[in-house]
Design an enzyme around this catalytic site. Structure first.
Site, mmCIF file in Angstrom:
data_model
loop_
_atom_site.group_PDB
_atom_site.id
_atom_site.type_symbol
_atom_site.label_atom_id
_atom_site.label_comp_id
_atom_site.label_asym_id
_atom_site.label_seq_id
_atom_site.Cartn_x
_atom_site.Cartn_y
_atom_site.Cartn_z
ATOM 1 N N GLU A 130 43.716 43.122 37.188
ATOM 2 C CA GLU A 130 42.868 42.052 36.993
ATOM 3 C C GLU A 130 41.672 41.971 37.816
ATOM 4 O OE1 GLU A 130 41.634 39.847 34.862
ATOM 5 O OE2 GLU A 130 43.517 39.072 34.406
ATOM 6 N N LYS A 206 33.125 48.493 33.838
ATOM 7 C CA LYS A 206 33.799 47.262 33.586
ATOM 8 C C LYS A 206 33.961 46.976 31.846
ATOM 9 C CE LYS A 206 32.489 44.999 37.833
ATOM 10 N NZ LYS A 206 31.492 44.260 38.648
#
Lengths: 427, 427
Positions: A130, A206
Site C-alpha cells: 500500500e 506509481k
C-alpha cells in the site's frame, strides 16, 4: 491465542523504517486487539550497526541479512530500503523462505512486479505494498477489494508531492519553475537531484503499479510515457487560468476498449475538477469505474509517519492473515494481457502556445496547418506582444497524437513562427 | 477449484438489488479470476413474485425466506431490504445458520450493530457492510484495514446527497431552502417524505457507524446529536460566504482525549477546505489520523450502480474468505468502551445572526451578554437594514455549548433583540 507473538524484521532504518518502529510501539495494544497477536519488531537491517538511531534499541540492529532470513521466528519482512538491489533479492528470498512481505518499494514493483508477485503466488505468501503508491492514501486495497465489482476505466492521479508543490507555488505566486524548485529544495520537498520527481519518473512508477491493478493486466514502468514539468512556464499557467484551467503533473491510465494508455505529463484540468483543488505536497487519485462512477482519494503522499501508517496497515493485515492461516489470500490480480499503447497511438486535447511574427494572415496560416493535419481548434486567443510578436494560445479538440506531432513538425519549419513556447495536454 | 460455485441470495429486488444482479452477470469472468470461484445469484427474496423485474429471471424470485435460509447450497446472504424488520431477524438467522452476510443496511448497523456484529463473531462468519455508508466510496474497509495503524481522531463527512444537493443549489443559485427542496424532489434527489434526509437522521446513522469503527468503540444512532438543514436561509449562506465559508451538512465524530463527540449539523467550513468543493449529490469523508494526517475520500453516495458496486466489492471479498476458509477474518472492531459526550459537553465555534433594534448601545449590550457567558467574539459584522433594524453577524471562538446556550437564553428575553435569525456551528 493470548500470548501469540508475530515477529517482524524491518529492512532499512531510515525515515520510514523509524516511523514504523515508533508506530509498532505506540499502537501495541491496538494491534493486539485488532489482530489477536502481538507484534514484535525483532530485527532491523542496517548498513552501519554502530550508528545511533533515535528511539530504536541498538540490540535489534543487524547488518546481517542471513540472521534475518534464517530466523524461523521471523514471520514478516518489511522492506523499506527502496531501489532494486538488494531489495529485489531480499524480497524474493523472503517469500521463498515462507515469510510474508510488506514493501513500500515502487521501483521494485513497477519494474519487477511480475517476478516478485509470482514469487508470492508460488510460495502462497502475502506481498502487500500500500505504501508504494501515494503514501498514506489507501489506494491499492480499494482497487483490489472495494472497487473489485467494477470495470475500472480510468485512474488519474497527482502522485508526486514535489512537483505538485512546485506547480502550486508557480500558480499561486506566479513564480518561475526555477524559483519554485529552489524553494522546494530549500524546504526539503525536493531532493538535491530532483530528476526522478520533476521528470515524472517517480509518478510513472506509481501509475504503472496502479494501472496493473486497476486493469488486471501488467504494466511496467518502461511502458509509461513520461514527460516532466521542467518546461512549464509562468506564462503557460497564466494563460491556462484565463481558459479556466489549472496545470498539474498527472499520472493517467485508461482502459480504452481493452487497450491500455498509461502516461505521466503535465495537464490542464478544469479548475472545478476535484484534482484541481489538491495543493502543495498532497497527493490524490481519481478513479472512474463503470458501476461506481467517479471517486477520489486524497491525502499525504509522503513523509515519515504518513508512509509508516500505510506500512503498518499492511502489517496488521498480514498479521490477520497469519492468525487466520490465509496468507496469499489476495495475490497478483493481473489475469489479463492487454496491449499497452504507445503515446503516438493515443488521443489528446492540446494547449498550444505559439509566438509568431505579428503580420496579416499568420493565424490563417497556423489554422490551416492544423486543419490539414486533422487538428481541430476548440478555443483560440491571440495577443499582440511587444516588437512585432503575436502570441497565439490554442486549445484543440481531441486529436491523434501522431497528427498533432505532424503539425508541430511543420510549424518548426515555418519562418513566421518564432517559437513553439508551450505544448501541454488538456484533460 | 475450476468449477467451484458460490451461491448467493439477495434479499430485496429493488434498485440496488437489481444493480447487484446486473453486476454479477457483467462481472462474471472477472469475479471468477479474482476469487477462484463462480458467483451464482441463486435466489432473490421479494414480496411479490408475480411482479416482473427487468433483467431478473422470474425463476430465481421467491417470497419464502425459509427456502433460502434452509438451502445448504447458499453461502452468502446479501441483505438489501433496508429497515429493521424483518432485516434484523434475517441477518441474525443467516449468520447463525453459518451463512456469510453482506448488507447495505445503515439503520440496522447504527441501531443494532452490537447485536448483529456479535452474531457474526459467535458464528465466525463474515458480516460486511461497505455500502451502508457513503455508497460507492470505500470507507469501512480503509478504516478497518488501511488506516488500522493510526489512532484516528476525527471523521467528518458529507454523507447525505439530498441535503448536499439542496445546500449546493442554495449556495450557487441563491435559492431558498423550500425552492431547493422542491427542485431536489422533482429531480428524484429527495424522497416524498424528506424528513430522514433533511433532519440529518440518515447522516446520523452513517456517522454512528463510522465513529464505531474509527474509534473502536460502539456508537449507536441514539447517541448522535442531529440537527437538520431546514432552518438554513439564503441569508445565512450569503453572510457565511462574506466570511469565506461554505455551509454543509456534516456528520462529525471526534475522539477528544478518549471521549467521543458525535453529531450531525449544518456547519460553516472554510471555502478552501477539501469538503467545501464537494458538490451536488456527491459524498465525501474526511479522516484525520495521528500518523497519516489528513485524508479525504469522495464519490457517489447513492444510486443503483454505485451502491451495487460497493455491495459487489463486499461479495467478492466474502468469496475470497470462503475460498481461503477464513470467514470472520475481520470481525467487530469495538474493543474499547469510550464515553460518548452529550452535545452540551462539547465545544464549538458559532456563527450567529441576530436582528436587533437599530439603536445606540445594542452591539455593546450583545457583546457583554456573550462576554459574561465566556463566549468570545472572533469576528463581527453589523449592517443596517430597513426600518430601524440592525443585523449583526458574529463568529465566536470555540466555546462550551452550554455557555453559548445560556447566552442565547438571555438574548431570547432581551427586548432590543427582535430575532435570533441564524445559529450555525463553524469548523
Amino acid at each position: 491465542m493470548e500470548n501469540r507473538v508475530i515477529n517482524a524484521a524491518i529492512l532499512g532504518a531510515g525515515t520510514v523504517g523509524g516511523g514504523v518502529y515508533k508506530l509498532a510501539q505506540a499502537m501495541e495494544e491496538d494491534i493486539f486487539h485488532k489482530t489477536g497477536a502481538r507484534l514484535v519488531i525483532k530485527k532491523m537491517l542496517v548498513r552501519n550497526v554502530n550508528k545511533e538511531r533515535k528511539g530504536i534499541p541498538s540490540e535489534i540492529l543487524t547488518d546481517d541479512w542471513n540472521s534475518i532470513i534464517n530466523d524461523p521466528e521471523i514471520d514478516i519482512i518489511v522492506e523499506l530500503m527502496g531501489g532494486i538491489t538488494p531489495a529485489k533479492k531480499y524480497v524474493i528470498e523472503a517469500l521463498n523462505a515462507g515469510k510474508q512481505v510488506v514493501t513500500a518499494n515502487k521501483d521494485l514493483l513497477a519494474e519487477y512486479g511480475e517476478e516478485v508477485m509470482s514469487a508470492a503466488e508460488k510460495s502462497g505468501n502475502d506481498l502487500q505494498f500500500e505504501a508504494a503508491v501515494a503514501g498514506a492514501i489507501p489506494i491499492i486495497r480499494p482497487l483490489k477489494q472495494s472497487m473489485a465489482g467494477n470495470h475500472i476505466t480510468e485512474v488519474m492521479g497527482i502522485v508526486n508531492g514535489t512537483t505538485n508543490y512546485i506547480l502550486t507555488k508557480m500558480t499561486e505566486k506566479g513564480m518561475d519553475y526555477a524559483d519554485a524548485l529552489a524553494e522546494a529544495t530549500e524546504l526539503g520537498y525536493a531532493e538535491a537531484d530532483p530528476t526522478a520527481d520533476v521528470e515524472g519518473y517517480d509518478a510513472g512508477r506509481k501509475i504503472a503499479i496502479m494501472a496493473s491493478i486497476a486493469f488486471n493486466s501488467r504494466v511496467t514502468f518502461s511502458q509509461v510515457y513520461t514527460e516532466g514539468i521542467t518546461k512549464i512556464s509562468a506564462d503557460d499557467i497564466r494563460y491556462a487560468k484565463e481558459f479556466g484551467y489549472v496545470i498539474k503533473l498527472l499520472g493517467v491510465a485508461r482502459n480504452v476498449d481493452g487497450q491500455i494508455e498509461v502516461k505521466v505529463h503535465p495537464m490542464l484540468i478544469d479548475e472545478n475538477h476535484p484534482l484541481a483543488t489538491v495543493k502543495d505536497a498532497f497527493n490524490a487519485v481519481f478513479v472512474h469505474g463503470d458501476a461506481m462512477d467517479d471517486a477520489m482519494f486524497m491525502g499525504r503522499g509522503a513523509g515519515e509517519m504518513p508512509t509508516a501508517s500505510a506500512v503498518m496497515g499492511d502489517i496488521i493485515d498480514v498479521m490477520r492473515d497469519i492468525v487466520c492461516d490465509c496468507c496469499g489470500r489476495i495475490g497478483c490480480s493481473c489475469y489479463k494481457k492487454l496491449y499497452v499503447k504507445k503515446i503516438e497511438e493515443t488521443k489528446s486535447k492540446f494547449f498550444l502556445r505559439i509566438k509568431a511574427k505579428d503580420k496579416t494572415g499568420v493565424l490563417a496560416n497556423i489554422a490551416s496547418v492544423l486543419g490539414n493535419n486533422d487538428v481541430s481548434i476548440a478555443q483560440v486567443v491571440q495577443k499582440r506582444r511587444n516588437s512585432g510578436v503575436a502570441e497565439l494560445v490554442i486549445i484543440t479538440d481531441e486529436v491523434e497524437e501522431k497528427n498533432f506531432n505532424d503539425a508541430m513538425a511543420i510549424f518548426e519549419g515555418m519562418s513566421v513562427i518564432s517559437e513553439i513556447a508551450g505544448v501541454i495536454r488538456v484533460h
